[in-house]
Motif scaffolding. Structure first.
Motif, short mmCIF file in Angstrom:
data_model
loop_
_atom_site.label_atom_id
_atom_site.label_comp_id
_atom_site.label_asym_id
_atom_site.label_seq_id
_atom_site.Cartn_x
_atom_site.Cartn_y
_atom_site.Cartn_z
N ARG A 134 51.46 18.75 66.93
CA ARG A 134 50.16 18.28 66.43
C ARG A 134 50.38 17.52 65.13
N LEU A 135 49.98 16.26 65.15
CA LEU A 135 50.15 15.38 63.99
C LEU A 135 48.82 15.23 63.28
N ARG A 136 48.87 15.22 61.97
CA ARG A 136 47.69 14.97 61.13
C ARG A 136 48.06 13.86 60.15
N LEU A 137 47.41 12.70 60.33
CA LEU A 137 47.75 11.51 59.56
C LEU A 137 46.55 11.05 58.75
N PRO A 138 46.79 10.29 57.69
CA PRO A 138 45.66 9.74 56.92
C PRO A 138 44.77 8.86 57.79
N GLU A 139 43.54 8.73 57.36
CA GLU A 139 42.54 8.01 58.14
C GLU A 139 42.92 6.56 58.39
N ARG A 140 43.69 5.95 57.49
CA ARG A 140 44.03 4.52 57.64
C ARG A 140 44.92 4.26 58.85
N HIS A 141 45.58 5.31 59.39
CA HIS A 141 46.44 5.14 60.55
C HIS A 141 45.69 5.35 61.86
N ALA A 142 44.41 5.66 61.81
CA ALA A 142 43.68 6.02 63.02
C ALA A 142 43.65 4.86 64.02
N ARG A 143 43.51 3.63 63.55
CA ARG A 143 43.36 2.52 64.49
C ARG A 143 44.66 2.10 65.14
N PHE A 144 45.80 2.62 64.65
CA PHE A 144 47.09 2.26 65.23
C PHE A 144 47.58 3.30 66.23
#
Length: 344
Positions: free
Chosen positions: A216-226
């Motif tokens: 399970r990965l949790r990334l900053p919101e700026r990476h959501a569209r990629f």
């Protein structure tokens, strides 16, 4: 007496006329010219610069988590008689992991058994009375009304027996529901309660994780569209060490809801069966996509503190080198799409 004359030397060729070369001399001259002639130039290798979409890898941390975590809950009130599992045990679906006992249920079953015994005696009496009345009716001694009353009395007793049996089945089922069952196969993560403690209906006694694990990965919101389902990932070694990496995996699900400003995604990777739930693993993902210019390394020339490339026009221009991507190098500045390079 004759006087001998000396032999006359051969006449010299007239001045201004060259002696024609011999065939042997001509052959030697041709061979010498062929040896000294420059070799034909090889075709120049050219490259037309074009921008391509590249992915920027980003190292992140992912946690090993179960696809689902379910609670094994008590279904009846009572006391916890025994606990059959502990943390880390593997359980099968439907396996008994605990037993809750209600002291009132055995008493209710005993009362219903006594009631059924009394109703069975009443049924026997009603059946005998019905047989006597039928015999008397056959001889004309008893009336039809008396026969109907005897039949009704037997039917009432049989109905009472059926109701008592159904009531006893309900109590027995309640007693059977004191067995706390594992709702699915998996591994026990947490166990709550101790034998002898009072539990209530719906109280959780154990948490079970399914056998299927994901990263399970949790990334900053700026990476959501990629992030996209199906994107590959690189998984590092277990335990945040520099050992052999686990290999490649792929993202299977990107959750449509942001949690605390982070986008959450699940990835499938082989070999997670013996990992601890919550264990962290290094993962490399494509966190950005952009247009970039890449050229093979062989088109670069080393200059005085700068990298150079040669254009088809003959000009030599400096370029700023970026990160290497395999056999190619990204060019940050100095070239534009459409430029034609010549290999030095």
């Amino acid at each position: 007496m004759s006087v001998s004359r000396p032999a006359r030397p051969p006449a010299a060729p007239p001045r201004g006329r060259a002696r024609p070369p011999s065939p042997r001399a001509l052959a030697l001259a041709a061979a010498l010219l062929a040896a000294l002639a420059p070799a034909p130039l090889a075709a120049e290798e050219r490259l037309t610069v074009a921008a391509r979409v590249v992915e920027d890898p980003r190292p992140v941390f992912a946690t090993v988590e179960s696809v689902r975590e379910v609670e094994a809950r008590a279904r009846i009130p009572g006391s916890l008689a025994r606990l059959e599992v502990r943390e880390g045990d593997a359980v099968a679906a439907g396996q008994v992991i605990a037993l809750v006992e209600d002291a009132k249920l055995p008493l209710q079953i005993a009362a219903l058994d006594a009631r059924l015994g009394a109703l069975a005696a009443q049924r026997r009496q009603a059946a005998l009375e019905l047989e006597r009345t039928r015999a008397l009716r056959a001889t004309g001694t008893a009336t039809q009304a008396r026969l109907d009353d005897a039949q009704t009395a037997l039917d009432v007793v049989e109905g009472q027996i059926a109701a008592a049996q159904a009531e006893r089945a309900v109590v027995v089922q309640q007693q059977r529901e004191g067995e706390v069952l594992a709702p699915q196969a998996g591994r026990v993560l947490r166990v709550r309660g101790t034998p002898g403690a009072v539990v209530m209906p719906g109280e959780s006694l154990a948490t079970i994780a399914t056998d299927r694990y994901v990263l399970r990965l949790r990334l900053p919101e700026r990476h959501a569209r990629f992030l996209r389902a199906g994107d590959p990932i690189e998984v590092g070694a277990r335990g945040l060490a520099d050992g052999a990496p686990l290999g490649r995996g792929r993202i299977t699900l990107v959750y449509p809801e942001l949690q605390q400003g982070q986008v959450v995604a699940d990835a499938e990777v082989q070999g997670l069966g013996d990992f601890f739930v919550g264990e962290r693993v290094r993962v490399t993902i494509a966190a950005d996509r952009r247009a970039a210019i890449l050229i093979p390394r062989r088109f670069l020339m080393d200059g005085p503190g700068v990298d150079l490339v040669r254009l088809a026009s003959g000009a030599v221009v400096p370029v700023q080198r970026g990160p290497a991507r395999g056999e190619e190098v990204e060019i940050l500045s100095g070239l534009s799409a459409g430029d034609v390079l010549v290999r030095p």
